[in-house]
Design an enzyme around this catalytic site. Structure first.
Site, PDB file in Angstrom:
ATOM      1  CE  LYS A 194      -3.916 -15.805   8.375  1.00  0.00           C
ATOM      2  NZ  LYS A 194      -2.699 -16.422   8.958  1.00  0.00           N
ATOM      3  CG  ASP A 216       0.011  -2.928  -2.503  1.00  0.00           C
ATOM      4  OD1 ASP A 216       0.991  -2.576  -3.175  1.00  0.00           O
ATOM      5  OD2 ASP A 216      -0.600  -2.159  -1.738  1.00  0.00           O
ATOM      6  CE1 TYR A 246      -5.171  -3.171  -1.863  1.00  0.00           C
ATOM      7  CE2 TYR A 246      -4.679  -1.371  -3.346  1.00  0.00           C
ATOM      8  CZ  TYR A 246      -4.279  -2.279  -2.394  1.00  0.00           C
ATOM      9  OH  TYR A 246      -2.981  -2.268  -1.983  1.00  0.00           O
ATOM     10  CG  ASP A 266       6.119  -2.526  -2.132  1.00  0.00           C
ATOM     11  OD1 ASP A 266       6.003  -2.525  -3.365  1.00  0.00           O
ATOM     12  OD2 ASP A 266       5.926  -1.518  -1.424  1.00  0.00           O
ATOM     13  CG  ASP A 316       0.703 -16.368   8.066  1.00  0.00           C
ATOM     14  OD1 ASP A 316       0.426 -17.094   7.076  1.00  0.00           O
ATOM     15  OD2 ASP A 316       0.275 -16.612   9.214  1.00  0.00           O
TER      16      ASP A 316
HETATM   17  C1  IPM Z   1       1.104  -0.121  -6.173  1.00  0.00           C
HETATM   18  C2  IPM Z   1       0.813   1.068  -5.302  1.00  0.00           C
HETATM   19  C3  IPM Z   1      -0.665   1.380  -5.405  1.00  0.00           C
HETATM   20  C4  IPM Z   1      -1.423   0.133  -4.997  1.00  0.00           C
HETATM   21  C5  IPM Z   1      -1.156   2.595  -4.614  1.00  0.00           C
HETATM   22  C6  IPM Z   1      -0.385   3.845  -4.980  1.00  0.00           C
HETATM   23  C7  IPM Z   1      -2.630   2.821  -4.753  1.00  0.00           C
HETATM   24  O1  IPM Z   1       1.198   0.827  -4.002  1.00  0.00           O
HETATM   25  O2  IPM Z   1       0.884  -0.035  -7.383  1.00  0.00           O
HETATM   26  O3  IPM Z   1       1.558  -1.144  -5.648  1.00  0.00           O
HETATM   27  O4  IPM Z   1      -1.554  -0.148  -3.809  1.00  0.00           O
HETATM   28  O5  IPM Z   1      -1.886  -0.596  -5.867  1.00  0.00           O
HETATM   29 MN    MN Z   2       2.264  -1.063  -3.689  1.00  0.00          MN
END
Ligand code: IPM
Ligand code: MN
Length: 365
Positions: free
Chosen positions: A196, A252, A145, A256, A228
């Site tokens: 990885k 990240d 990032y 999710d 993976d």
């Molecule tokens: C998160 C979000 C952020 C990230 C984005 C909005 C930059 O997806 O906090 O997970 O990737 O860190």
């Molecule tokens: Mn995110």
């Protein structure tokens, strides 16, 4: 006498202001009941700040955050600002700089499914029979990032290339690994480190350093998993996992994935901290522009982010617990927002906030 605290409230864009209003309802109740002396001040951030002041992170907002003890953040971004140059967009122009400015290198995402709510999970009932409790620890200000160089090269008239750099130093890996091991001591004492290392040089170092750090925590079991494989194992058996330690990018993605296993990303809170316990607390699910102003968003991630603020920045574990319990109890009573409903029987954002607030009053009385 009760110490006073300042909290900077940054509702932002999309569903941010609606869900923030519900978290503030909860905060007000706690403030009164426990005479907490918490002062809040609201600041603009993201798209709304671009519209009002021409910048996603105006100086006034940053100054307000500097003066605060913690930041409660809503969400930012949306279609309207997606055409701006990348560094002027809400995410890259406000959220990432805030994380960097305050050195918020650790991101904590507790992802829990209570067994009584297993019907919310998209996974088969037998897989989530006992629920699960994963603590995702994501490195937040390093890796691909922020790694340099990043940019574009012209190859020829019709062909360009673009690149980012995944880079980690020993020190960066050590500090996040130490956090993961320390937190695991209060839990099942298992750390699953994600990399990885069969392909990436940065992952080979990640694995070496995490292994070295683990020697300081002989009571903790360390597992290394390729990302993976981890993505697959989490779906197969989430209850096997405990603390999951990840780089910025892998965290990240996996957080999710874990979030949706609880039924909705609208219930995933997060805490981003530096080494002085200063933190930014935000729902991980984003601004959901399609739900904006419809009073349909799930306020739970925002309310649980407030719980994490009490836990990690203000050191008020009991209050954090009260908030978490009221969310759980409200869900157990059967109340659902659209995202976790059958599509027919659901309540609005502010009704859910009110139900949680009422349950909180029941609990603290
Ligand atoms: C998160 C979000 C952020 C990230 C984005 C909005 C930059 O997806 O906090 O997970 O990737 O860190
Ligand atoms: Mn995110």
């Amino acid at each position: 006498m009760e110490k006073s605290f300042n909290i900077a409230i940054l509702p932002g864009d999309g569903i941010g202001p609606e869900v923030m209003a519900e978290a503030c309802k909860v905060l007000e109740i706690l403030n009164k009941k426990f005479n907490l002396k918490i002062h809040t001040e609201e600041f603009d951030i993201g798209g709304i700040a671009i519209d009002k002041f021409g910048a996603p992170l105006p100086k006034r907002t940053l100054d307000g955050c500097i003066k605060s003890d913690a930041i409660l953040f809503g969400s930012i971004g949306g279609e309207k600002w997606a055409c701006l140059p990348h560094d002027k967009q809400p995410e890259r122009g406000a959220l990432l700089p805030l994380r960097r400015f305050f050195n918020l290198f650790v991101n904590i995402r507790p992802i829990k499914l209570n067994r009584a709510l297993k019907q919310l999970s998209p996974l088969r009932k037998e897989i989530v029979e006992n629920g699960f409790d994963i603590l995702c620890i994501r490195e937040l200000i390093g890796g691909i990032y922020f790694g340099l160089p990043k940019g574009r090269n012209t190859i020829d008239k019709e062909n360009i290339s673009a690149f980012d750099t995944e880079i980690y130093s020993t020190k960066e890996i050590e500090r996040i690994a130490n956090i993961a091991f320390k937190l695991s001591l209060k839990r099942k004492k298992k750390v699953f480190s994600i990399d990885k290392a069969n392909v990436l040089e940065s992952s080979v170092l990640w694995r070496e350093v995490v292994t070295k750090v683990s020697k300081k925590y002989p009571s903790v079991e360390l597992h290394h998993l390729y990302v993976d494989n981890a993505a697959m194992q989490i779906i197969k058996n989430p209850n096997y996992f405990d603390v999951v330690l990840c780089s910025n990018l892998f965290g990240d993605i996996l957080s999710d994935e874990c979030a949706i296993l609880t039924g909705s990303v609208g219930m995933l809170p997060s805490a981003s901290l530096n080494d002085h316990s200063f933190g930014l607390f935000e729902p991980a699910g984003g601004s959901a522009p399609s739900l904006r102003d419809k009073n349909l968003a799930n306020p739970i991630a925002q309310i649980l982010s407030l719980s994490l603020l009490f836990e990690y920045s203000l050191g008020k574990h009991k209050i954090a617990q009260y908030i978490e319990s009221s969310v759980l109890r409200t869900l157990k009573k059967g109340y659902r927002t659209l995202d976790i409903s059958d599509g027919k029987n659901y309540i609005t954002t502010d009704q859910m906030g009110t139900k949680i607030a009422e349950t909180l009053i029941e609990i603290i009385q």
